[in-house]
Design a protein around this motif. Structure first.
Motif, PDB file in Angstrom:
ATOM      1  N   VAL A 219      -5.655   3.836  -4.738  1.00 36.95           N
ATOM      2  CA  VAL A 219      -5.457   4.427  -3.416  1.00 36.95           C
ATOM      3  C   VAL A 219      -5.180   3.336  -2.389  1.00 36.95           C
ATOM      4  CG1 VAL A 219      -6.587   5.734  -1.577  1.00 36.95           C
ATOM      5  CG2 VAL A 219      -6.829   6.463  -3.943  1.00 36.95           C
TER       6      VAL A 219
ATOM      7  N   PRO B 178      10.219   9.653   5.906  1.00 37.92           N
ATOM      8  CA  PRO B 178      11.259   8.609   5.774  1.00 37.92           C
ATOM      9  C   PRO B 178      10.746   7.221   6.167  1.00 37.92           C
ATOM     10  CG  PRO B 178      12.180  10.539   6.787  1.00 37.92           C
ATOM     11  CD  PRO B 178      10.716  10.792   6.681  1.00 37.92           C
ATOM     12  N   LEU B 179       9.757   7.179   7.084  1.00 35.39           N
ATOM     13  CA  LEU B 179       9.224   5.874   7.502  1.00 35.39           C
ATOM     14  C   LEU B 179       8.396   5.219   6.404  1.00 35.39           C
ATOM     15  CD1 LEU B 179       8.015   6.696  11.126  1.00 35.39           C
ATOM     16  CD2 LEU B 179       9.983   5.327  10.483  1.00 35.39           C
ATOM     17  N   PHE B 180       7.849   6.052   5.496  1.00 36.30           N
ATOM     18  CA  PHE B 180       6.995   5.516   4.444  1.00 36.30           C
ATOM     19  C   PHE B 180       7.794   4.790   3.364  1.00 36.30           C
ATOM     20  CE2 PHE B 180       3.456   8.893   5.064  1.00 36.30           C
ATOM     21  CZ  PHE B 180       2.951   8.141   6.093  1.00 36.30           C
ATOM     22  N   LEU B 181       9.072   5.090   3.282  1.00 40.15           N
ATOM     23  CA  LEU B 181       9.858   4.566   2.165  1.00 40.15           C
ATOM     24  C   LEU B 181      10.436   3.206   2.510  1.00 40.15           C
ATOM     25  CD1 LEU B 181      11.702   7.832   1.198  1.00 40.15           C
ATOM     26  CD2 LEU B 181       9.763   6.783   0.053  1.00 40.15           C
ATOM     27  N   PRO B 182      10.617   2.363   1.484  1.00 45.25           N
ATOM     28  CA  PRO B 182      11.240   1.066   1.750  1.00 45.25           C
ATOM     29  C   PRO B 182      12.676   1.254   2.234  1.00 45.25           C
ATOM     30  CG  PRO B 182      10.936   1.427  -0.600  1.00 45.25           C
ATOM     31  CD  PRO B 182      10.213   2.527   0.094  1.00 45.25           C
ATOM     32  N   GLU B 183      13.162   0.234   2.885  1.00 45.36           N
ATOM     33  CA  GLU B 183      14.494   0.310   3.473  1.00 45.36           C
ATOM     34  C   GLU B 183      15.537   0.664   2.413  1.00 45.36           C
ATOM     35  OE1 GLU B 183      15.294  -3.238   5.623  1.00 45.36           O
ATOM     36  OE2 GLU B 183      17.221  -2.477   6.292  1.00 45.36           O
TER      37      GLU B 183
ATOM     38  N   PHE C 237     -12.844  11.316  -2.394  1.00 47.88           N
ATOM     39  CA  PHE C 237     -11.387  11.346  -2.191  1.00 47.88           C
ATOM     40  C   PHE C 237     -10.883  12.779  -2.281  1.00 47.88           C
ATOM     41  CE2 PHE C 237     -10.725   6.720  -3.527  1.00 47.88           C
ATOM     42  CZ  PHE C 237     -10.395   6.341  -2.244  1.00 47.88           C
TER      43      PHE C 237
ATOM     44  N   MET D 262     -10.122   3.478  -6.530  1.00 49.22           N
ATOM     45  CA  MET D 262     -10.114   2.888  -5.202  1.00 49.22           C
ATOM     46  C   MET D 262      -8.971   1.903  -5.053  1.00 49.22           C
ATOM     47  SD  MET D 262     -13.592   2.228  -3.253  1.00 49.22           S
ATOM     48  CE  MET D 262     -14.658   1.431  -4.327  1.00 49.22           C
TER      49      MET D 262
ATOM     50  N   ASN E 143       9.643  -0.584   8.801  1.00 47.39           N
ATOM     51  CA  ASN E 143      10.602   0.376   9.338  1.00 47.39           C
ATOM     52  C   ASN E 143      10.486   0.508  10.848  1.00 47.39           C
ATOM     53  OD1 ASN E 143      12.009   1.243   7.049  1.00 47.39           O
ATOM     54  ND2 ASN E 143      10.273   2.496   6.414  1.00 47.39           N
ATOM     55  N   LEU E 144       9.234   0.541  11.341  1.00 47.84           N
ATOM     56  CA  LEU E 144       9.043   0.704  12.777  1.00 47.84           C
ATOM     57  C   LEU E 144       9.610  -0.489  13.523  1.00 47.84           C
ATOM     58  CD1 LEU E 144       5.459   2.210  13.039  1.00 47.84           C
ATOM     59  CD2 LEU E 144       7.637   3.343  13.380  1.00 47.84           C
TER      60      LEU E 144
ATOM     61  N   ASN F  46       5.501  -0.524   4.384  1.00 47.28           N
ATOM     62  CA  ASN F  46       6.847   0.026   4.580  1.00 47.28           C
ATOM     63  C   ASN F  46       7.020   0.550   5.988  1.00 47.28           C
ATOM     64  OD1 ASN F  46       7.932  -0.446   2.106  1.00 47.28           O
ATOM     65  ND2 ASN F  46       7.234   1.480   1.235  1.00 47.28           N
ATOM     66  N   THR F  47       5.996   1.299   6.438  1.00 46.02           N
ATOM     67  CA  THR F  47       6.086   1.914   7.751  1.00 46.02           C
ATOM     68  C   THR F  47       6.220   0.853   8.835  1.00 46.02           C
ATOM     69  OG1 THR F  47       4.609   3.591   6.878  1.00 46.02           O
ATOM     70  CG2 THR F  47       4.977   3.598   9.236  1.00 46.02           C
TER      71      THR F  47
ATOM     72  N   TYR G 124       1.014  -0.115   0.456  1.00 45.99           N
ATOM     73  CA  TYR G 124       2.466  -0.024   0.262  1.00 45.99           C
ATOM     74  C   TYR G 124       3.093   0.824   1.366  1.00 45.99           C
ATOM     75  CZ  TYR G 124       6.853   1.350  -1.969  1.00 45.99           C
ATOM     76  OH  TYR G 124       8.162   1.593  -2.237  1.00 45.99           O
ATOM     77  N   LEU G 125       2.497   2.005   1.616  1.00 46.66           N
ATOM     78  CA  LEU G 125       3.065   2.919   2.612  1.00 46.66           C
ATOM     79  C   LEU G 125       2.978   2.320   4.008  1.00 46.66           C
ATOM     80  CD1 LEU G 125       1.742   6.390   1.415  1.00 46.66           C
ATOM     81  CD2 LEU G 125       3.957   5.331   1.001  1.00 46.66           C
TER      82      LEU G 125
ATOM     83  N   VAL H 157     -17.004   8.222  -5.567  1.00 42.23           N
ATOM     84  CA  VAL H 157     -15.749   7.802  -4.943  1.00 42.23           C
ATOM     85  C   VAL H 157     -14.668   8.848  -5.189  1.00 42.23           C
ATOM     86  CG1 VAL H 157     -13.932   6.086  -4.955  1.00 42.23           C
ATOM     87  CG2 VAL H 157     -16.311   5.367  -5.116  1.00 42.23           C
TER      88      VAL H 157
END
Lengths: 391, 364
Positions: free
Chosen positions: A31, B219-224, B194, A28, A45-46, A41-42, A37-38, B190
Motif C-alpha cells: 500500500v 489522469p493526474l495519478f498516471l505517469p506522464e 485497510f 503495508m 504532473n501538478l 506521479n501526481t 507511486y501515485l 493491519v
C-alpha cells in the motif's frame, strides 16, 4: 526431550504469528509503495501543469453566481463562501427530502398492507415502478416536466388557493413577517422542552405509584396550545403575502425554483418506494401472536399499536431507514445534472475554474463522509438504546 | 337414520350470493367496512381522473412512425421521437453499418442470462461459457480481430455501453468484494483496518464523487504520457464502488456461517485458503445470492450516472436526441421509453431474485 525441542523446529512460514506479521508487513509495504507511486506521479504532473496544491484557493474571489442561496452571496465572495452556499443547499434539500420521504414512505408501506385490494395493489405497483427506474432518469423527467409540460405564469396551474405551479417553479403565499411568529416559535421550543420533562416525570410516577398520566393528550395540548396563545397575545396577525400575477411573472409569496422542486420530487418519489418496503417489512416482522396476546390482555387497538407493535417494528425499521436517508442525501448530489447548485455542483464549478481537482474532490468526499459517519454514530447509539434486554 | 335418508331430498343450502363469487370478493376486498369503502371510492375517483386522459394521450391521440411535423400537429404523445431515432438512442455513435455487432453481443448476453436462470444448470461449464461469452461480447464491440473492423471506444454508446458498464462492472467487482469481505473478517489488524477504511470510505461517498475522481483526478495519478480511456476509467470507478457494497453483502453471508464449520474445517487439517475455498465461501456465497442480485440491480441503475461525466450511455444518447431542434420538447415520451427499458431489466432481475430467495429458503 523431543517435546521440548519440537517448538523450535517450526519453519518460519508455518508459525501463524510470524506469518501473519509477515503478511501484514507485505500488505503495508504494498500500500505504501502504491501510495508513493501515485503521489509522486501526481506531484510531477501538478508541477508540469503548474497547478499549486493546497487550500489557498478558498480565500480567492469565486467570480460566479449561484442561482439560489440561503445566505447572502454574490460573485464577489470567496470560493469558501460559495462552497458553504452549496453545502447549505445540500443540507436543506436533504432535510426536507427526508421528512417528506418518511411521511410518504410510511403511508405507502401501510397502504401496501391494507386489506383494501385496490389500494394495496396500487401501492405495490408504485413501489415496483419507482424502485426500478434510475433516480437520475426520474430527475430528468421532473425537470423536463417543469420546463416543457407546465405552462408559463399566465396560465399557471392553481393547485390550491394561493399555490401556483408553472414553469417558473412553485409559488405560494406566506404570512407577512410579524414579531408574533417569532414569539410563537420560541413558545413551541419551550413547550417541547416542557413535554420532555413532563414525560420523564410521568414515567417516574408510573414506576413509583403505578398511576398513569394522559401524556399524549397533555403534550398535544401543550405543543399546539402554547404557541397559539402566544400568537393570539401577540396580536393574532393573519395578513398573508399572496403571489399575484403581474406582467410575465408572479409578485409576492415565495417562489421555489423548478430545479429545487424537480430534485425534491425525484428524490422523494424514488426513496419513498424503498422506505415503503422497509416499513412494510418492519410491520410484518412483528408476529401475529403479539397483537393477539396484547388484545387478550385487554389493551385497546391504539394502545396495542403504541405499546406492543410499534416498539418492536421500529427496531427492525430504523436501521434500514437511516441507510435510506443516507442514500437520499448521497443521491442529492445528482442535483449537478439538473443545475441545482448543491455542494457537488459548486465544487465542480470550483474545480473547473481553479484546476484544483484533488482538493475539490477531497472536499466533496469529506462532506459526504461527515454526513455518513455522523449517521452511523447515531445508528450505533440508537441500536444500543433499543437493544433487546435478553436474559 | 332418518336424517341421512332425508338428506338427498333436502335442497343444499348455498352460501348467500353476497359472500361468494365476484360480489363476495368485492365485498371482502374493497368494501369491508366504511373506511375501506371510502378509500376504494377515493382511489377509483383518482384513477378516473388520471387514466382516461393518459390513455388518450399515449394511445388514441398519439403518432408513432411519422416525422416531427406530424408531431407538432397532434395533442397526443409523439412516439415518433423514438422510432425516428431508435438506432442512435440504442447504439450512440457506433458506426451505422456495424451496429449488428453490439446487437449480436446483447443477444448473446440475453441468451446467457436466460440459460443461467435454472439453478440446476449452474456448474463449471456455465462459468466457463460466461467467461468465453464475456470475451466474445467484448470482441464484438471492440473488433480488431478475426477480420472485424476495430471500433474506437469513444464511439461506443447507448444500451450496449450501459450493459457493458454494469455486467463487466459486477463481474470484476465480485472477486474484489469477496477479498475485501474476507479481509474485514481477518484477525490481522493491519489488513482488517485497510479493508474497513476502504469499505466505509467508499460507502460513505456518492458514486458521482468517484466518477469525478475518475474523470479529473485519475489522469493526474498516471505517469506522464500514459492515458487511459474515459470508459475504462468510469468502469474502474464503478468497480471500486460496487466492490465495497458487495463486500458488505458477503460479510453478512460470512457472519451467517456457524462457528462449527470453521472448527470442523480446522480439525480436518485444512489451511485458511482451503477452509475458505472449500467450506466457508460456497456456503456464504449461496446465502448472499438474493442480496447480490439487488446489488446488480442498483449497479445497473447507477451506470446512468456516467451521463454526468459525458459518456454516451442510454440516457445521454436520449438527451442528445432531445437537443435536436427537430425533436425538442418531447422529453416525456423519450424518457418514458428509456424508463421502460430500465424497468423491464430491473423488474426481471428483482422477480428472479424473489424466485431464488424462495428456492433457497426451502432447501435449508
Amino acid at each position: 526431550m523431543q517435546a521440548t525441542t519440537a517448538p523450535e523446529k517450526i519453519p518460519f512460514l508455518r508459525d501463524p504469528t510470524k506469518r501473519s506479521i509477515l503478511y501484514q508487513l507485505v500488505t503495508m509495504a504494498g500500500v505504501a509503495l502504491l501510495g508513493y507511486y501515485l503521489i509522486n506521479n501526481t506531484l510531477i504532473n501538478l508541477e508540469r501543469q503548474s497547478i499549486s496544491t493546497g487550500f489557498e484557493f478558498v480565500e480567492k474571489e469565486a467570480a460566479f453566481e449561484i442561482g439560489e442561496s440561503l445566505i447572502d452571496y454574490s460573485a464577489a465572495d470567496s470560493y469558501g463562501k460559495a462552497l458553504l452556499v452549496g453545502f447549505l443547499n445540500t443540507l436543506i434539500v436533504s432535510c426536507i427530502g427526508i421528512i417528506l420521504t418518511v411521511v410518504l414512505g410510511t403511508i405507502l408501506g401501510i397502504a401496501r398492507l391494507s386489506t383494501n385490494w385496490l389500494l394495496s395493489k396500487l401501492a405495490a405497483a408504485y413501489i415496483e415502478v419507482f424502485q426500478d427506474i434510475p433516480v437520475l432518469l426520474q430527475l430528468f423527467f421532473w425537470y423536463a416536466f417543469f420546463y416543457e409540460i407546465l405552462p408559463g405564469p399566465r396560465q399557471a396551474l392553481d393547485l390550491l388557493p394561493g399555490v401556483f405551479l408553472c414553469n417558473r417553479g412553485m409559488i405560494f403565499g406566506v404570512p407577512h413577517y410579524h414579531p408574533a411568529f417569532g414569539y410563537a416559535a420560541a413558545a413551541f421550543v419551550l413547550s417541547c422542552i416542557a413535554v420532555w420533562f413532563l414525560r420523564r416525570w410521568a414515567i417516574k410516577r408510573q414506576d413509583a405509584t403505578g398511576r398513569t398520566f394522559p401524556l399524549f393528550r397533555a403534550s398535544l395540548l401543550m405543543l399546539l396550545g402554547l404557541p397559539a396563545i402566544v400568537w393570539w397575545l401577540g396580536g393574532a396577525p393573519t395578513e398573508m403575502n399572496v403571489p399575484v400575477l403581474s406582467g410575465f411573472n408572479f409578485k409576492g409569496g415565495i417562489t421555489i425554483s423548478p430545479e429545487f422542486t424537480a430534485l425534491l420530487l425525484g428524490l422523494v418519489l424514488y426513496t419513498a418506494a424503498f422506505v415503503a418496503e422497509v416499513v412494510r417489512a418492519g410491520i410484518q416482522s412483528v408476529g401475529k401472536g403479539q397483537r393477539e396476546a396484547a388484545t387478550s390482555l385487554g389493551l385497546r387497538p391504539g394502545r396495542v399499536m403504541h405499546l406492543i407493535i410499534l416498539p418492536q417494528a421500529l427496531r427492525v425499521i430504523v436501521p434500514p431507514l437511516t441507510s435510506q436517508m443516507l442514500n437520499l442525501t448521497k443521491n442529492s448530489s445528482l442535483a449537478v445534472a439538473i443545475g441545482y447548485p448543491d455542494f457537488v455542483s459548486v465544487a465542480g464549478t470550483t474545480i473547473n475554474q481553479t484546476g484544483q481537482a484533488i482538493e475539490g474532490v477531497a472536499l466533496i468526499m469529506i462532506v459526504y463522509l461527515i454526513f455518513s459517519l455522523s449517521t452511523s454514530a447515531f445508528m450505533n447509539w440508537y441500536n444500543k438504546k433499543i437493544k433487546l434486554v435478553e436474559r | 337414520m332418518k336424517s341421512t335418508t332425508a338428506a338427498p331430498h333436502r335442497e343444499e343450502i348455498k352460501p348467500p350470493v353476497t359472500e361468494i363469487g365476484v360480489i363476495g370478493w368485492i365485498r371482502a376486498n374493497l368494501f369491508n367496512g366504511w373506511f375501506n369503502s371510502l378509500l376504494t371510492l377515493a382511489v377509483l375517483y383518482l384513477l378516473w381522473l388520471i387514466v382516461p386522459g393518459t390513455v388518450k394521450w399515449a394511445f388514441i391521440d398519439s403518432v408513432w412512425l411519422t416525422g416531427s411535423e406530424e408531431c407538432r400537429a397532434t395533442d397526443g404523445a409523439c412516439w415518433s421521437v423514438i422510432s425516428a431515432n431508435i438506432r442512435f438512442i440504442l447504439f450512440g455513435f457506433y458506426p451505422h453499418d456495424l451496429q449488428w455487432r453490439p446487437l449480436l453481443a446483447m443477444g448473446l448476453l440475453v441468451a446467457l442470462l436466460f440459460y443461467s436462470r435454472e439453478r440446476s444448470r449452474w456448474n463449471k461449464m456455465l462459468a466457463w461459457s460466461w467467461l468465453v461469452g464475456l470475451f466474445v461480447m467484448g470482441l464484438l464491440l471492440k473488433g480488431g480481430l478475426f477480420g472485424l473492423t476495430a471500433v474506437e471506444s469513444a464511439n461506443w454508446g447507448g444500451l450496449p455501453l450501459t450493459l457493458l458498464l454494469s455486467v463487466f462492472g459486477l463481474t470484476a467487482a465480485y472477486p474484489v468484494g469477496v477479498v475485501l469481505a474476507l479481509g474485514r473478517q481477518s484477525e490481522m489488524p493491519v489488513i482488517k483496518s485497510f479493508c474497513v477504511v476502504y469499505i466505509e470510505l467508499i460507502r460513505g461517498v456518492p458514486l458521482i464523487s468517484l466518477l469525478f475522481m475518475s474523470s479529473v483526478v485519475f489522469p493526474l495519478f498516471l505517469p506522464e504520457g500514459v492515458t487511459v480511456n474515459k470508459i475504462l476509467r468510469a468502469q474502474v470507478a464503478i468497480i471500486l464502488f460496487t466492490a465495497a457494497y458487495i463486500a458488505e453483502v458477503v460479510r453478512g453471508g460470512l457472519q451467517g456461517i456457524d462457528r462449527g464449520q470453521y472448527e470442523a474445517a480446522e480439525s480436518l487439517g485444512l489451511n485458511y485458503f482451503q477452509t475458505m475455498r472449500l467450506i466457508i465461501l460456497p456456503q456464504a456465497l449461496k446465502i448472499v445470492i438474493p442480496p447480490s442480485v439487488s446489488i446488480l440491480i442498483s449497479a445497473f441503475k447507477d451506470t446512468s450516472l456516467v451521463v454526468i461525466i459525458a459518456l454516451y450511455d442510454l440516457l445521454k444518447t436520449t438527451q442528445t436526441t432531445l437537443s435536436d431542434p427537430k425533436w425538442m420538447g418531447y422529453s416525456a415520451e423519450a424518457y418514458i421509453f428509456v424508463a421502460l427499458i430500465y424497468f423491464i431489466c430491473c423488474f426481471a432481475m428483482s422477480n428472479y431474485s424473489r424466485k431464488l430467495e424462495k428456492e433457497l429458503d426451502t432447501d435449508r
